[in-house]
Motif scaffolding. Sequence first.
Motif: not given
Length: 262
Positions: A188-198, A251-260, A179-184
């Motif tokens: 430059x048009x660079x996106x920064x996100x986290x994929x969070x598996x279950x 700047x997002x956290x996207x959970x990929x967990x099948x709904x845990x 999220x901080x990288x996304x802000x800074x």
Amino acid sequence: MQASTTAPSTNLRHKTALVTGGSRGIGRDIALRLAEAGADVILTYRDRSDAAAEVVEQLRGSDRRAEAVAVDLTGTSQIASLVERVTSVLASWKVNALDILVNNAGVSSHQAFASITEAEFDRVIDINFKSVVFLTQALVPQLADGGRIIAIGSGLSRFSMPGRSLYGSLKAAVERYMAYLATELGPRGITANAISPGALDTDFNAAALKDNPQMRGYLESVTALGRLGVAEDVGGVVAMLCSPAARWITGQRIEVSGGMFL
């Protein structure tokens, strides 16, 4: 700046990507899915040269350019040499910028908080967080405007389980760092996100799941889709986030967990 009204695509043709820990597990699938979408891929590995070579061969077999680079991301001592190697590979491909950085390399930790030693803390933080911070810092000057940074977080940053306090807490730090990288880097048009598996049925979790049908059954029972995840459940989501179709997600956290633990 006025946004284009043209519908964005999921095509990654002519894009270049670096995937750390790309020789096995979800890193391998991420590399394969990025290549499937059209990207040329550099992957890193620590000690499984045979597995890395197999992935490279598979990527090249799909008419993509690919290279594997050995590196130990325990801390920062080999980051400069990795950046030099990445630069050399890009030059050999006659491109001058990296488009996608996927910080996937990591280690697990399965200890109750009372048993965590300083040595264990240093080991896990060096690979799971410190290397992410300083590798990203070192590569951002080479990252193209409009590029993508993805980090692999964990469902354990949202829910908690015994013996996972260190790992889950550091993954939470990685997710907030995006999220901080996304802000800074937004200018430059660079996106920064986290994929969070279950919970995933991969060799990364083999120690916790091997010969433990009770744990497997429990994890399946608390997952809405009724099964453990596999590597192939993650790579396609990363590829989507790296595509023009995801240009407005940052700047997002996207959970990929099948709904845990819903």
